[in-house]
Motif scaffolding. Sequence first.
Motif, short mmCIF file in Angstrom:
data_model
loop_
_atom_site.label_atom_id
_atom_site.label_comp_id
_atom_site.label_asym_id
_atom_site.label_seq_id
_atom_site.Cartn_x
_atom_site.Cartn_y
_atom_site.Cartn_z
N TYR A 7 -18.84 74.55 -52.34
CA TYR A 7 -18.07 75.78 -52.22
C TYR A 7 -16.60 75.48 -52.51
CZ TYR A 7 -22.19 77.54 -49.78
OH TYR A 7 -23.46 77.92 -49.45
N GLY A 38 -11.12 85.57 -47.93
CA GLY A 38 -12.01 85.56 -46.75
C GLY A 38 -13.12 84.54 -46.88
N ASP A 39 -13.46 84.16 -48.11
CA ASP A 39 -14.53 83.16 -48.31
C ASP A 39 -14.22 81.87 -47.57
OD1 ASP A 39 -15.97 84.81 -49.93
OD2 ASP A 39 -15.24 83.95 -51.82
N LYS A 41 -12.63 81.14 -44.76
CA LYS A 41 -12.98 81.13 -43.33
C LYS A 41 -14.48 81.25 -43.12
CE LYS A 41 -9.91 80.51 -40.09
NZ LYS A 41 -10.07 79.18 -39.59
N ARG A 42 -15.13 82.02 -44.04
CA ARG A 42 -16.58 82.17 -43.92
C ARG A 42 -17.29 80.84 -44.18
NH1 ARG A 42 -16.09 87.15 -45.82
NH2 ARG A 42 -16.00 86.53 -48.01
N TRP A 43 -16.80 80.12 -45.17
CA TRP A 43 -17.44 78.84 -45.52
C TRP A 43 -17.14 77.77 -44.48
CZ3 TRP A 43 -15.07 78.74 -51.13
CH2 TRP A 43 -15.77 79.64 -51.95
N ARG A 45 -15.42 77.41 -40.84
CA ARG A 45 -14.80 78.01 -39.65
C ARG A 45 -13.83 77.04 -38.96
NH1 ARG A 45 -17.18 82.70 -38.66
NH2 ARG A 45 -19.25 82.99 -39.55
N GLY A 48 -10.82 76.27 -42.41
CA GLY A 48 -10.58 77.37 -43.36
C GLY A 48 -10.10 76.88 -44.71
#
Length: 229
Positions: A7, A38-39, A41-43, A45, A48
């Motif tokens: 990612y 936002g990706d 923080k999603r990927w 936690r 970030g």
Amino acid sequence: MPKINLYGSRISPFVEKVARALALKKLEFRQVDLKSPGDLKRWNRVTGKMPVLEVDGEKVYDSTFILRRLDEIQPDPPLFSDDPSAAAAQRMLEDWSDESLYWYVMALRWSPKNEAATIRQILPTVPALLRPLVGLIVSRQIGSMPRVQGLGRLPEDVLVREAGLRLDDLIGQLGQRPFFFADRVSAADLAVYGELRTALSGPTPEFDALISERPVLADHMKRVEDCTG
Ligand SMILES: N[C@@H](CCC(=O)N[C@@H](CS)C(=O)NCC(=O)O)C(=O)O
């Protein structure tokens, strides 16, 4: 063969470093590009930040931790020398590249002269609707980081002069060897390669000039490319 997702955007020197390590170890992977802030923080936690590597569902963050994990998953070829003193020097250079050289690249990418080109480079990976907002967020959140770190406060001529001296130090550390402290590629080479590749990616003409004045570095990059596909 483990199922691997990487990612992050390859504009990031750290994502490039991991992609090259995967290629060196001949591990197949799927690249998942950044589409919105936002990706991150999603990927990831925890910090970030990109890159994040997912191996059979298990996520690892930070390029340094990821490379260590890759050495466990696929020990051959190893990412550090068998000689403990060379391996220690490679780990230190990897860390210096990630934590210091990176900021020279960042400071020049986000200098008043280069900021617009840096934003133009980043935005194509973001959906059109989100671009104006993302441009603003990116320049406030990321662009301000080199000033907080400190290098971004230096006058540009001083920054370029110092960046050149750091590149000269890299040439000194390489000496007559094809790779840093060894005859085969290591995590140190991949870390430095990632930084120089980002530095040469367009928005920083100062680095284009600095590196073209130092063909030893371009030759080193070519050697890294030759063994990492
Ligand atoms: N030490 C980390 C650094 C990762 C890093 O700084 N990634 C940057 C991209 S080059 C990032 O995700 N920045 C977003 C942010 O800080 O919010 C590593 O080696 O992976």
